[in-house]
Motif scaffolding. Structure first.
Motif, PDB file in Angstrom:
ATOM      1  N   TYR A 447       4.629  -4.073   4.080  1.00 45.70           N
ATOM      2  CA  TYR A 447       3.605  -3.029   4.037  1.00 45.70           C
ATOM      3  C   TYR A 447       3.959  -1.878   3.095  1.00 45.70           C
ATOM      4  O   TYR A 447       3.108  -1.320   2.428  1.00 45.70           O
ATOM      5  CB  TYR A 447       3.373  -2.488   5.452  1.00 45.70           C
ATOM      6  CG  TYR A 447       2.197  -1.562   5.545  1.00 45.70           C
ATOM      7  CD1 TYR A 447       0.908  -2.066   5.693  1.00 45.70           C
ATOM      8  CD2 TYR A 447       2.346  -0.179   5.470  1.00 45.70           C
ATOM      9  CE1 TYR A 447      -0.183  -1.238   5.760  1.00 45.70           C
ATOM     10  CE2 TYR A 447       1.256   0.657   5.527  1.00 45.70           C
ATOM     11  CZ  TYR A 447      -0.009   0.122   5.672  1.00 45.70           C
ATOM     12  OH  TYR A 447      -1.085   0.953   5.744  1.00 45.70           O
ATOM     13  N   SER A 448       5.232  -1.550   3.024  1.00 41.70           N
ATOM     14  CA  SER A 448       5.611  -0.382   2.231  1.00 41.70           C
ATOM     15  C   SER A 448       5.624  -0.679   0.736  1.00 41.70           C
ATOM     16  O   SER A 448       5.582   0.227  -0.080  1.00 41.70           O
ATOM     17  CB  SER A 448       6.990   0.112   2.665  1.00 41.70           C
ATOM     18  OG  SER A 448       7.941  -0.885   2.381  1.00 41.70           O
ATOM     19  N   ARG A 449       5.740  -1.950   0.373  1.00 41.63           N
ATOM     20  CA  ARG A 449       5.691  -2.297  -1.051  1.00 41.63           C
ATOM     21  C   ARG A 449       5.030  -3.656  -1.169  1.00 41.63           C
ATOM     22  O   ARG A 449       5.672  -4.685  -1.023  1.00 41.63           O
ATOM     23  CB  ARG A 449       7.102  -2.332  -1.639  1.00 41.63           C
ATOM     24  CG  ARG A 449       7.115  -1.862  -3.097  1.00 41.63           C
ATOM     25  CD  ARG A 449       8.505  -1.833  -3.668  1.00 41.63           C
ATOM     26  NE  ARG A 449       8.896  -3.106  -4.215  1.00 41.63           N
ATOM     27  CZ  ARG A 449      10.112  -3.617  -4.097  1.00 41.63           C
ATOM     28  NH1 ARG A 449      11.047  -2.980  -3.427  1.00 41.63           N
ATOM     29  NH2 ARG A 449      10.396  -4.783  -4.651  1.00 41.63           N
ATOM     30  N   LEU A 450       3.730  -3.616  -1.452  1.00 43.28           N
ATOM     31  CA  LEU A 450       2.939  -4.838  -1.319  1.00 43.28           C
ATOM     32  C   LEU A 450       3.335  -5.923  -2.304  1.00 43.28           C
ATOM     33  O   LEU A 450       3.090  -7.095  -2.065  1.00 43.28           O
ATOM     34  CB  LEU A 450       1.455  -4.502  -1.467  1.00 43.28           C
ATOM     35  CG  LEU A 450       0.968  -3.530  -0.394  1.00 43.28           C
ATOM     36  CD1 LEU A 450      -0.417  -3.005  -0.748  1.00 43.28           C
ATOM     37  CD2 LEU A 450       0.948  -4.189   0.974  1.00 43.28           C
TER      38      LEU A 450
END
Lengths: 593, 581
Positions: A447-450
């Motif tokens: 989620y934090s770095r797709l």
């Protein structure tokens, strides 16, 4: 902290508001052309449809007495044509209006959702989430009918009334006056009953929302309920709410059902009057066919009037919804990009708090004139009693709130002058409450770095010692998890959200009790893993287990919004102040040995 | 199935239902009067100039309308009353069922789905009883009456018109069939949209922390647009059929004027009879138009009823024992005898054995995911163990009265859940009749009194769902107070003070010492300081007890416990020596 409870009715009675109406029409604007088209279609079909009683009267009065069969055939043909015209118009109107109505709904919902993304924590913290949800989903939906069919129907109903009166006047002006005699009492009755209906409708929706809120909470809190064996007590409350709902519902249907008998009886009086008047006027222009046509028109006359009454009710009801929707859309985010905001350059990691004062509620300052400087690459630990303001410090650093006075600087850039996105993108924040989205564990970490690859996700999980338990699950990284269910323990959820923070490759890492539910050994292994990963990056750590923070470059002891001690572990221990006391407190039980 | 099920709920209202149906029959009959009267006005009053009949005909019309409308109002209310009674009973039955279902059920069923059953599906059931039943009966009787009347009036024309009506019915049924899947699609999409928005709101902190607003909007817009499309697709179906059905209904008028007109011209029918036919048109049309919708509503009822029934029939694996061993109270001795527990094929606990006597404190420590919470969940019978047995006061807990068992245990769970209620209401959750003093006492014991008092409204402060607005440590202490107030025989503290600072934690534990005296207490914690004074410490790893003993015994073993101690207090010796030196 005044909040809504399940048994507190949410007041939904809002007077008609011209401003809201205007704005609503603003949403209609882009579809004006197609709406006009629909109205046009409706007008055509209304003129065609309303011709039926007239054509019938022609048949009865002209062709049948003349024994003119070919006339009747022609009449039937004309009727057939009006019927086909009506059907075609009807079809196109349905297609146009459902499309337009749904598009408007989509636009409003989109606006409110986009606004929600801009609103700060504060907004979410000050009301039950369920009540935000209904604004986006349910309230917007309830406008759907009003906007699509309601609006078009209102216009055509008004028009239909005039068409009918036109036909009636054309047939016989005297009988028209007679049949309209029923109108004043009907309008009066509608006016009275609709007022009652509206109140009762609102009562029902309030009671229903209370009931639903209670069901929702009962399900969410079921573990506590069962653990405390409180089922019977809950059922009593539920039955009360349920009984109350039934009472308001019955009152509501009584007011709804009464409408039709009133209309039916007034109509039959109007019809009778027309018969009496018509028969006495026979031979002076009135005829059997005209009488039959009038009776037909009288019955057709009521439908638009009732519809208008319903529309008015729906309009008033939706005023309350509109108000809440617009209220959310109009909410001014307290934290927003300045018009002159620039991009935050790549963060090196120097952090300065310059005389920062902050309060959540006016008059209750949480931080008072706080100043400190952190050099690039340092690890800062914040300790102190619950409620001292530790979380507030890190919240201000990510600009989740704006400072009341003073400045927060990162690399000598005032963070209020840069865009939120460019700032937060470079921070890895691990919050006290972990949140897991429904989806796979892989998705949750990513989620934090797709654009992270599977390998990168796994590497992050390994770094926080989560890899082991994840791979022991049957579906490994592809195990479906969600917010509440599933069997992940709190500690495991913390590890997953830790991996998520790490994957973002943050320039500044913030750990707010990130490891409170993780056992000491895992925590230690995790710290060692992090040390190499985060070399040279500034980090902030809040923790209650002091073993976690002993190695910090600097420790701040915060009490009542002030830093009362600062220094390394050794320095603070020497000082024999608050930190010393806190540190020795955990040993106090050992001393008893 | 569904009908049989619903009948068991309706049966108590059988008599009043019957009365309702009789009223439907009467009013449907009365509905035949007015078209007849219209015909009479034309034939008798106008054509035959019997003017004196006009007033009696009008009187009949006015009175039948009055009686008819009152009758209809009455039976509508009767069916509403019945449906609300049934609705309320089912709702309460479901609520009770939900309260008895076990954790296993809630792990598998999402809150949103259960809510949908209790709202949307229940609504379909209500609608069926309140509306569909009498509408079917009303439309059927009116149709039959009207057809009969028409045949009596003029058989050839009646035959002609009745021939058209099945065509309307055919399209109505087609519509109902084709539109059904689109309704389902809308419902599905609605639930997806709902989930996206709900998670976005609940997870707003994470969204902001990672600056993922853009991604969230993208995700949302996808569902938002899909929802629009599903609605439009559904509209496309009915926009295909509704105009046809409407046109067919109106075509009766064409047939009437043409065929009827010719019959009148032929002299085989009177003008008044034609007017009567005109009056009966709606009675043919409406039922035909309704057929599709009624079938549709009935189908929806069947589908929803099945879901509701499914919920009512779901049996908890953990059931209160019918012939439970009767006991007044539990003393609190707990014995685990070779207990094992698997979740699916995944082994969570294996061969756990230990005994705890009343007054003793058992602490459990071990790595994340070792099965600590699961072990305690077994004592409360939130799950039943899959191997071995757990005895309380010498009785297998599966043989005990479930209510007594849970009443005797109080737990403060790791994952704190607070209700949207006042702080006072939350603390008194397990003891609804508690006095203010008792509540304050519990709060004091839990170290919560101090911060509660700083709130403007003190104990009357309303906390949001899940305790929004309180810090983690504050929530934990309220949950602790809630457990303490219950004064149980067995107290379970599952990592209850992890977010509380060690000073406060120490204070709490020392003030609780006297409280623990007559209770069996279980504590899960990561801090050595929390577990050190326990009578027995269990070290759990991968579902097994790997070390067991007192603090000193375990230190001497120099195993897992010792290494945790070293991690947390390794510098204690040097600390002491510095202090002394």
């Amino acid at each position: 902290m005044a909040r809504n409870k399940y048994d507190v009715d949410e007041e939904l009675d809002t007077p008609f508001n011209r401003q809201h109406m205007k704005r609503l029409l603003g949403y209609v604007q882009p579809y004006k052309k197609r709406m006009m088209m629909a109205v046009g279609l409706m007008l055509v079909s209304s003129i065609a449809g309303m011709a039926t009683p007239y054509l019938l009267s022609v048949g009865i009065d002209v062709f049948i007495p003349q024994k003119n069969i070919s006339g009747l055939v022609l009449l039937a043909f004309v009727l057939l044509v009006t019927l086909i015209i009506t059907a075609l118009c009807f079809r196109h109107r349905l297609v146009i209006m459902s499309d337009v109505g749904q598009s408007i709904i989509r636009d409003i919902r989109s606006d409110i959702f986009r606004k929600l993304q801009k609103l700060p924590f504060e907004y979410y913290d000050s009301r039950p989430h369920g009540k935000i949800l209904v604004r986006v989903v349910n309230y917007v939906n309830s406008l759907s009918d009003l906007l699509s069919n309601g609006l078009v129907n209102m216009i055509t109903d008004l028009f239909t009334l005039f068409v009918i009166i036109g036909y009636m006047l054309f047939l016989d002006p005297r009988l028209t006056l007679v049949s309209l005699a029923g109108l004043p009492p009907l309008v009066l009755a509608i006016f009275l009953v609709k007022g009652i209906q509206r109140k009762r409708t609102q009562a029902v929706s309030r009671k229903q929302s209370n009931l639903n809120a209670y069901i929702h909470e009962s399900i969410c809190g079921i573990k506590v309920t069962q653990a405390f064996a409180r089922e019977e007590e809950n059922f009593k409350i539920f039955r009360e709410l349920s009984t109350e709902y039934r009472k308001t519902w019955m009152a509501y249907v009584r007011s709804i059902f009464i409408m039709w008998p009133i209309i039916e009886n007034i109509s039959v009086w109007a019809v009778s009057l027309v018969y009496v008047a018509g028969i006495s006027l026979l031979g002076t222009g009135a005829s059997v066919g005209i009488l039959v046509a009038f009776v037909g028109y009288i019955w057709r006359f009521w439908t638009p009037i009732i519809n208008l009454g319903n529309f008015y009710n729906a309009l008033i009801n939706s005023m309350a919804y509109l108000e809440r929707i617009f209220e959310t859309i109009d909410e001014v985010p307290k934290v927003d990009n300045l018009p002159s905001a620039t991009e935050m350059p790549t963060i090196q990691g120097k952090v300065v708090f310059d005389n920062v004062t902050f309060s959540y509620d006016d008059g209750y300052p949480i931080l008072k004139n706080m100043s400190f400087t952190i050099e690039k690459g340092q690890t800062v630990a914040l300790v102190g009693p619950t409620g001292a303001g530790k979380t507030t410090v890190v919240n201000l650093l990510s600009r989740f709130y704006n400072v009341d006075s003073g400045k927060v600087l990162i690399d000598d850039v005032d963070i209020s002058q840069v865009t939120l996105e460019s700032l937060r993108k470079q921070m890895g924040i691990m919050l006290q409450d972990t949140f897991i989205f429904s989806g796979t564990i892989m998705d949750n970490i990513r989620y934090s770095r797709l654009d992270a690859t599977d390998e990168e996700v796994i590497a992050a999980a390994k770094a926080v010692c989560a890899h082991e338990f994840i791979s022991s699950l049957k579906d490994g990284y592809y195990t479906e998890v969600n917010e509440r269910g599933t069997r992940l323990s709190v500690g495991q959820r913390q590890l997953i959200s830790f991996a998520r923070s790490l994957l973002a490759d943050p320039r500044i890492l913030i750990l707010d009790e990130a490891t409170s539910s993780i056992d000491t050994k895992t925590e230690l292994a995790l710290q060692q893993g992090l040390e190499t990963l985060l070399k040279g990056r500034t980090s902030f750590v809040i923790a209650h287990r002091l073993s976690t923070i002993k190695n910090a470059s600097v420790i701040f002891y915060i009490d009542r919004g002030r830093i009362i001690e600062a220094g390394t572990h050794e320095e603070l221990m020497k000082k024999r102040g608050a930190y010393y006391n806190l540190y020795t407190a955990q040993y106090s039980f050992l001393e008893a040995v | 199935m569904s009908f049989k099920w619903i009948w068991t709920y309706i049966r108590p209202y059988g008599l009043i239902m019957l009365l309702g149906l009789v009223l439907v029959l009467i009013t449907s009959g009365l509905a035949m009067v007015n078209p007849f009267m219209s015909g009479m006005i034309v034939d008798k009053v106008i054509e035959a100039s019997q003017t004196h009949l006009l007033w009696s005909i009008i009187a009949v019309m006015v009175i039948t309308t009055l009686v008819k409308s009152v009758g209809r109002y009455a039976y509508q209310l009767i069916f509403e009353t019945v449906s609300q009674g049934v609705f309320k009973k089912i709702r309460e039955d479901i609520y009770n069922k939900i309260q008895t279902l076990d954790f296993d059920f809630f792990n598998k069923n999402r809150t949103g789905d259960i809510m949908a059953k209790m709202t949307g599906d229940m609504e379909a059931v209500r609608h069926f009883i309140a509306w569909v039943i009498y509408m079917v009966f009303e439309n059927a009787t009116i149709f039959i009456f009207a057809v009969t009347m028409l045949f009596i009036t003029n058989a050839p024309l009646a035959l002609f018109m009745v021939a058209i009506t099945p065509v309307t019915g055919f399209f109505a049924v087609r519509l109902a069939k084709e539109v059904k899947p689109t309704f389902f699609a809308i419902r599905e999409q609605f639930s997806r949209l709902n989930t996206v928005v709900q998670e976005n709101i609940s997870g707003n902190r994470v969204v902001k922390a990672f600056a993922k607003e853009g991604y969230e909007i993208e995700k949302f817009e996808r569902e938002n647009e899909a929802y629009r499309e599903k609605n439009v697709a559904s509209a496309q179906v009915w926009s295909k059929f509704l105009p046809i059905i409407d046109a067919l209904a109106s075509s009766l008028m064409v047939a009437m004027i043409l065929v009827g007109g010719i019959l009148v011209i032929n002299g085989s029918m009177s003008l008044g009879e034609l007017v009567t036919f005109n009056g009966f048109l709606w009675a043919l049309n409406n039922p035909m138009r309704m057929v599709g919708w009624l079938i549709n509503d009935t189908q929806r009822f069947v589908a929803s009823a099945e879901k509701v029934m499914g919920l009512l029939e779901s049996e908890p694996k953990i059931t209160p024992n019918e012939d439970a061993v009767q006991k007044d109270r539990i003393r609190g001795s707990v014995e685990f005898c070779h207990v094992g527990f698997s979740y699916g094929d995944e082994k969570v606990l294996e061969d756990i054995s230990f005994t705890a006597e009343p007054g003793q404190t058992v602490a459990i420590i071990g790595p994340t995911g070792a099965g600590k919470s699961t072990l305690l969940n077994l004592i409360c019978r939130f799950y039943d163990c899959t191997e071995g047995a757990i005895y309380i006061d010498g009785t297998d807990i599966r043989q005990m009265d479930l209510k007594l068992l849970r009443e005797s245990i109080a737990s403060a769970m790791q994952d704190v859940f607070l209700f949207s209620d006042t702080i006072e209401g939350n603390i008194a959750y397990g003891v609804p009749g508690a006095t203010e003093e008792q509540i304050q006492w519990a709060a004091q014991m839990a170290g919560a009194h101090e911060f509660i008092s700083t709130f403007e409204e003190g104990y009357d402060t309303i906390v949001g769902e899940r305790g929004v607005g309180l810090s983690g440590g504050q929530k934990q202490r309220i949950a602790l107070a809630r457990a303490l107030l219950k004064n149980p025989s067995i107290l379970i503290l599952d990592d209850t003070t992890s977010s509380v600072d060690s000073e406060t934690e120490h204070r709490i534990h020392s003030s609780l010492k006297s409280y623990y005296r007559d209770k069996t207490t279980f504590i899960i914690a990561h801090r050595i300081s929390s577990v050190k004074n326990a009578d027995m410490i269990l070290v759990l790893d991968e579902g097994r007890i790997i070390e067991q003993g007192t603090h000193d015994e375990l230190l001497a073993q120099k195993g897992y416990y010792y290494s945790v101690f070293q991690n947390q207090f390794g510098d204690f010796d040097s600390f002491i020596s510095k202090e002394v030196g």
